[in-house]
Design a protein around this motif. Structure first.
Motif, PDB file in Angstrom:
ATOM      1  N   HIS A 232      -4.070  18.172   1.290  1.00  0.00           N
ATOM      2  CA  HIS A 232      -2.916  17.076   0.846  1.00  0.00           C
ATOM      3  C   HIS A 232      -2.558  16.617   1.971  1.00  0.00           C
ATOM      4  O   HIS A 232      -1.891  17.181   2.868  1.00  0.00           O
ATOM      5  N   ASN A 286      -2.583   7.257  -1.718  1.00  0.00           N
ATOM      6  CA  ASN A 286      -2.237   8.705  -2.925  1.00  0.00           C
ATOM      7  C   ASN A 286      -3.927   8.493  -3.794  1.00  0.00           C
ATOM      8  O   ASN A 286      -3.663   7.062  -3.996  1.00  0.00           O
ATOM      9  N   VAL A 311      -5.592  12.288  -0.847  1.00  0.00           N
ATOM     10  CA  VAL A 311      -4.033  13.051  -1.764  1.00  0.00           C
ATOM     11  C   VAL A 311      -2.856  13.250  -1.455  1.00  0.00           C
ATOM     12  O   VAL A 311      -2.854  13.658   0.108  1.00  0.00           O
ATOM     13  N   ASP A 313       1.664  13.640  -1.639  1.00  0.00           N
ATOM     14  CA  ASP A 313       1.942  14.830  -2.496  1.00  0.00           C
ATOM     15  C   ASP A 313       3.254  14.942  -1.760  1.00  0.00           C
ATOM     16  O   ASP A 313       3.443  15.675  -0.752  1.00  0.00           O
TER      17      ASP A 313
END
Length: 483
Positions: A232, A286, A311, A313
């Motif tokens: 991520h 994302n 991803v 985050d």
């Protein structure tokens, strides 16, 4: 080693044609047995040319394009030292040829021809079987061995294809033949004959395939994967993805595509054509899916990666504020551009070799190379162009050498991929007649729709002058024009 003397007196030939490195799935491969490669027949109104074989049955007919004739590697034969005089056309001592004998070897194919399918009285003898468009990695030889070991031409003179066979009606024949190299060979075959009642009948042209030695295995297909994706990212992180080929090829043109969450449409990433794609992650990335595609020189897709998903985050932290930005825009209007021909001011003197007496003793000869001529075309309409040149007389201290003494052979030294620039025709010196480059001559050209970018041109030069020329230095000027 097989004996060279073959006592059979029948004459024949194997035909070969277009073949791939490996046989097509629906192509019959024959690597032994009796084959009438040229089976000529008459159906009452037309000549027909087929391949018939006794391997899968009795005189089974095939379209020649549906059969691959395979010469096994054990047909290889090293020429002895010395090579018999009657076989010197095959090569030097120690050379290897791939040899099919005139008499049958049960481990090899035994190809020949047949005109037994033509009834008597329809044609006047002889018929004609023309073998043309012979291609392959080496030479193909065909000959008959006489009763005393002499080589007899089956092509009306000479032993190498292409050529024409001239069998009578009702003939079934075989002969020796040899290939100088392993690989795939191809040629086109057509049968014809003169009808007894007048006129000529001609069969449809057919292609034959022949593989000498074992066929090369096709190269494995290249696969593409994307590496470098982190588990991520946080907003502001730089992500760098790399496209990896397996196995690696010489191709290096890529495009990257993204697909937004919930969308079925892949969108190309602009201005990215290499194997790396970098971007700064934001919350909007994302769930973004990314693929890479590899292209060949004709811009066909060779391989496509599996999608990877980004991803982002930030662990509940607010996304950093958008930076203040300004957009800068510049436009090149569609109707602008230029066509320019140029030479380097510091490299514009051609120094030819000294004039020397030619081998024929009737003229003086000098050679040299034109300095680089650069052509740049930035016109968006790509109308094409022609660069021509013309030389004046060569001035000396005591006399003048006419410009027609100069000839050239143009070359395109460098051009952008797909530019389509072609060199002009060679122009001989006008020593024995003609104007040489004293008349405007084309150095290079680009047809409409091509020639965009910068190309570099050159030419090999030759000056031929009379032996009575006064010693000294002669200088002329060549002028280049582009339209």
């Amino acid at each position: 080693m097989r004996p060279w003397l073959v006592t059979a007196v029948t004459v024949g030939l194997l035909t070969v044609g277009t073949a791939t490195a490996a046989a097509a799935e629906d192509q019959l491969v024959l690597d032994h047995g009796h084959i009438d490669a040229f089976a000529v027949s008459w159906d009452g109104s037309a000549l027909d040319l087929q391949l018939r074989e006794d391997v899968t049955g009795d005189h089974v007919p095939h379209a020649p394009e549906d059969v691959l004739l395979q010469v096994r590697s054990e047909s290889a034969l090293e020429l002895p030292d010395p090579v018999p005089p009657s076989l010197e056309f095959l090569g030097q001592p120690g050379d290897t040829v791939y040899y099919l004998p005139q008499t049958q070897d049960p481990n090899l194919i035994w190809p020949g021809w047949s005109t037994e399918g033509i009834p008597g009285g329809v044609f006047t003898n002889p018929l004609r079987i023309q073998v043309t468009d012979v291609t392959g990695p080496g030479d193909v030889f065909l000959w008959q061995t006489g009763s005393f070991g002499e080589s007899i031409s089956v092509l009306g003179g000479g032993f190498q294809l292409p050529g024409t066979l001239s069998p009578n009606v009702g003939v079934h024949a075989h002969a020796n033949w040899a290939f100088s190299e392993q690989g795939t060979y191809s040629f086109t075959v057509q049968a014809s004959g003169d009808l007894a009642g007048g006129g000529t009948a001609t069969s449809t042209a057919r292609t034959y395939a022949f593989q000498v030695g074992e066929a090369a295995e096709p190269a494995p297909a290249t696969t593409l994967s994307v590496t470098g994706l982190a588990d991520h990212y946080h907003s502001g992180d730089v992500a760098t993805l790399t496209a990896v080929q397996d196995p690696v090829t010489e191709l290096d043109h890529y495009h990257w595509f993204t697909r937004a969450p919930g969308s079925d449409e892949w969108v190309i990433v602009p201005d990215v054509g290499g194997d790396e794609y970098s971007f700064t992650a934001t919350a909007r990335h994302n769930g973004l899916a990314i693929i890479a595609r590899l292209y060949d020189h004709d811009h066909n897709v060779v391989a496509e990666s599996e999608p990877v998903t980004v991803v982002v985050d930030d662990h509940g932290e607010p996304e950093p504020p958008e930076p203040a930005t300004q957009d800068i825009e510049v436009t090149l209007p569609a109707d602008t551009g230029a066509l320019v021909v140029a030479v380097d001011p510091a490299d514009r003197r051609v120094t030819m070799s000294d004039l020397e007496l030619s081998a024929t003793g009737d003229r003086l000869v000098s050679t040299g190379d034109l300095r680089t001529v650069t052509v740049t075309d930035t016109r968006s309409t790509a109308p094409g162009w022609v660069v021509s040149a013309q030389v004046g007389d060569f001035a000396g201290e005591a006399e003048t050498l006419r410009g027609g003494s100069l000839g050239w052979t143009p070359v395109v030294a460098e051009q952008p991929a797909g530019a389509g620039v072609t060199a002009g025709q060679a122009v001989a010196s006008g020593f024995t007649g003609g104007d040489g480059i004293a008349a405007a001559s084309t150095l290079a050209s680009a047809a409409p729709g091509s020639g965009i970018g910068t190309s570099r041109l050159g030419a090999g030069l030759v000056i031929e002058a009379p032996t009575s020329l006064t010693p000294g230095t002669y200088t002329g000027t060549i002028t280049f024009t582009v339209i």
